[in-house]
Scaffold this motif. Structure first.
Motif, PDB file in Angstrom:
ATOM      1  N   LYS A  24      -8.164  18.233  26.089  1.00 19.77           N
ATOM      2  CA  LYS A  24      -8.624  19.425  26.807  1.00 19.77           C
ATOM      3  C   LYS A  24      -8.754  19.153  28.297  1.00 19.77           C
ATOM      4  CE  LYS A  24     -12.188  22.960  27.301  1.00 19.77           C
ATOM      5  NZ  LYS A  24     -11.376  23.563  28.330  1.00 19.77           N
ATOM      6  N   GLU A  25      -9.350  18.042  28.650  1.00 21.84           N
ATOM      7  CA  GLU A  25      -9.543  17.706  30.061  1.00 21.84           C
ATOM      8  C   GLU A  25      -8.200  17.656  30.802  1.00 21.84           C
ATOM      9  OE1 GLU A  25     -10.609  13.604  32.287  1.00 21.84           O
ATOM     10  OE2 GLU A  25     -12.163  14.325  30.906  1.00 21.84           O
ATOM     11  N   ASN A  26      -7.218  17.030  30.193  1.00 20.57           N
ATOM     12  CA  ASN A  26      -5.911  16.914  30.838  1.00 20.57           C
ATOM     13  C   ASN A  26      -5.121  18.219  30.801  1.00 20.57           C
ATOM     14  OD1 ASN A  26      -5.536  14.079  31.886  1.00 20.57           O
ATOM     15  ND2 ASN A  26      -6.376  13.714  29.852  1.00 20.57           N
ATOM     16  N   ASP A  28      -6.500  21.192  30.974  1.00 21.22           N
ATOM     17  CA  ASP A  28      -7.113  21.991  32.039  1.00 21.22           C
ATOM     18  C   ASP A  28      -6.607  21.535  33.406  1.00 21.22           C
ATOM     19  OD1 ASP A  28      -8.552  23.457  30.168  1.00 21.22           O
ATOM     20  OD2 ASP A  28     -10.419  22.357  30.486  1.00 21.22           O
ATOM     21  N   ARG A  29      -6.525  20.239  33.604  1.00 19.55           N
ATOM     22  CA  ARG A  29      -6.080  19.688  34.889  1.00 19.55           C
ATOM     23  C   ARG A  29      -4.618  20.054  35.185  1.00 19.55           C
ATOM     24  NH1 ARG A  29      -3.973  15.082  36.466  1.00 19.55           N
ATOM     25  NH2 ARG A  29      -4.158  14.015  34.472  1.00 19.55           N
ATOM     26  N   LEU A  30      -3.785  20.042  34.139  1.00 19.15           N
ATOM     27  CA  LEU A  30      -2.367  20.350  34.311  1.00 19.15           C
ATOM     28  C   LEU A  30      -2.059  21.844  34.282  1.00 19.15           C
ATOM     29  CD1 LEU A  30      -0.902  17.582  31.970  1.00 19.15           C
ATOM     30  CD2 LEU A  30      -0.608  17.707  34.454  1.00 19.15           C
ATOM     31  N   GLY A  31      -3.007  22.647  33.800  1.00 21.53           N
ATOM     32  CA  GLY A  31      -2.758  24.080  33.674  1.00 21.53           C
ATOM     33  C   GLY A  31      -1.967  24.437  32.429  1.00 21.53           C
ATOM     34  N   LYS A  54       4.930  20.415  32.563  1.00 23.69           N
ATOM     35  CA  LYS A  54       3.493  20.189  32.356  1.00 23.69           C
ATOM     36  C   LYS A  54       3.197  19.896  30.886  1.00 23.69           C
ATOM     37  CE  LYS A  54       2.378  21.426  36.612  1.00 23.69           C
ATOM     38  NZ  LYS A  54       1.978  20.480  37.618  1.00 23.69           N
TER      39      LYS A  54
END
Length: 91
Positions: A24-26, A28-31, A54
């Motif tokens: 989830k963290e990644n 969110d960071r990548l869109g 992405k």
């Protein structure tokens, strides 16, 4: 922009190592949009949707860059994008 939807199953040591939170963290960071959840058989299931580069980056990060997981196998199915908004952990 080439948009794709990847339905992915990760096998190995992928539960109990914060794999879903890492994903989830990644995402969110990548869109990248989609979701991730644990399965009763010990695998983790996820849907990644967004620009191809992405989505492929997120897949790579989940497979090779998690500090505590060991991904032994990845099963990938490509599907038609459904225009999911956001990324969430399913329970």
């Amino acid at each position: 922009m080439d948009k794709v939807r990847m339905h992915v199953f990760f096998s190995g040591r992928v539960q109990g190592v914060f794999f879903r939170a890492f994903t989830k963290e990644n995402a969110d960071r990548l869109g990248v949009n989609g979701w991730v959840r644990n399965l009763h058989d010990g695998r983790v299931e996820a849907v990644f949707e967004g620009p191809r580069d992405k989505v492929e980056k997120l897949l790579y990060m989940c497979r090779y860059e998690h500090p505590h997981a060991r991904v032994d196998d990845v099963e990938i199915h490509y599907e038609e994008p459904e225009n999911i908004v956001g990324f969430r952990v399913r329970y």
